[in-house]
Design a protein around this motif. Sequence first.
Motif, short mmCIF file in Angstrom:
data_model
loop_
_atom_site.label_atom_id
_atom_site.label_comp_id
_atom_site.label_asym_id
_atom_site.label_seq_id
_atom_site.Cartn_x
_atom_site.Cartn_y
_atom_site.Cartn_z
N TRP A 41 33.83 42.61 37.36
CA TRP A 41 34.87 43.47 37.92
C TRP A 41 35.11 43.14 39.40
N ALA A 42 34.02 42.90 40.14
CA ALA A 42 34.17 42.54 41.55
C ALA A 42 34.83 41.17 41.71
N VAL A 44 37.12 40.16 39.79
CA VAL A 44 38.43 40.37 39.18
C VAL A 44 38.53 39.63 37.85
N HIS A 89 33.85 32.91 47.48
CA HIS A 89 33.63 34.00 48.43
C HIS A 89 32.79 33.50 49.61
N ARG A 102 40.32 39.46 49.78
CA ARG A 102 39.78 40.50 48.90
C ARG A 102 38.30 40.60 49.25
N LYS A 103 37.79 41.80 49.46
CA LYS A 103 36.41 41.97 49.87
C LYS A 103 35.56 42.62 48.79
N VAL A 104 34.26 42.29 48.81
CA VAL A 104 33.30 42.88 47.90
C VAL A 104 32.06 43.29 48.68
N ARG A 119 34.27 46.29 44.64
CA ARG A 119 35.41 45.57 45.21
C ARG A 119 36.32 46.52 45.97
N TRP A 126 37.53 51.81 47.12
CA TRP A 126 36.64 50.85 46.45
C TRP A 126 36.63 51.12 44.96
N SER A 128 34.31 50.28 41.29
CA SER A 128 33.04 49.83 40.70
C SER A 128 33.10 49.99 39.20
N LYS A 157 34.01 38.03 51.33
CA LYS A 157 35.46 38.05 51.19
C LYS A 157 35.93 36.79 50.48
N TYR A 158 37.07 36.94 49.82
CA TYR A 158 37.68 35.85 49.06
C TYR A 158 39.09 35.64 49.58
#
Length: 161
Positions: A41-42, A44, A89, A102-104, A119, A126, A128, A157-158
């Motif tokens: 999920w984080a 995506v 990432h 996009r951050k996790v 995420r 956020w 989860s 981050k991505y």
Amino acid sequence: MGKGFSTQELRILQSNFPKLLSDPYFKRTSKETPEYNCISWAMVRSDRWTQCPAGMKLPQFDGVTWWPPEAENGLDINCLIDAFEKTGHIICNDGVPEIGYRKVALYCDHNNHWTHAARLLSNGFWTSKLGAWIDIQHGDPYSIEGPAYGHVYCFMKYPML
């Protein structure tokens, strides 16, 4: 909070995530599904169950299992960081929204074993996936710290090109 949850579900949430029920932005955002987990999920990806060691089958889950090729296998938080790095990432300072990324948040327990990933959504909240259970929205990455997931270890981050 807790609207829409059974008494039993609320007990589980309270014992595992003591700060979550006081988070005003907490809500359920999906039905229960074993098809993917928090790591997927984080990243995506809701088409697979991401776990380590690669290929390890958990009989209660029907999802496809996957681990990034070349990523180090293991429970140490550095193995999870490596898995996220292998998917593009990079470590960053915080979970504050940043244009173009996009951050996790990655979580670990007191033994530095990784436990969870959350995420950051584009709306500033956020998200989860709670194991094989449900997806949730929460106001910040710290509201799910507790017995189940331990604490936030780092942010990554991505780049969104």
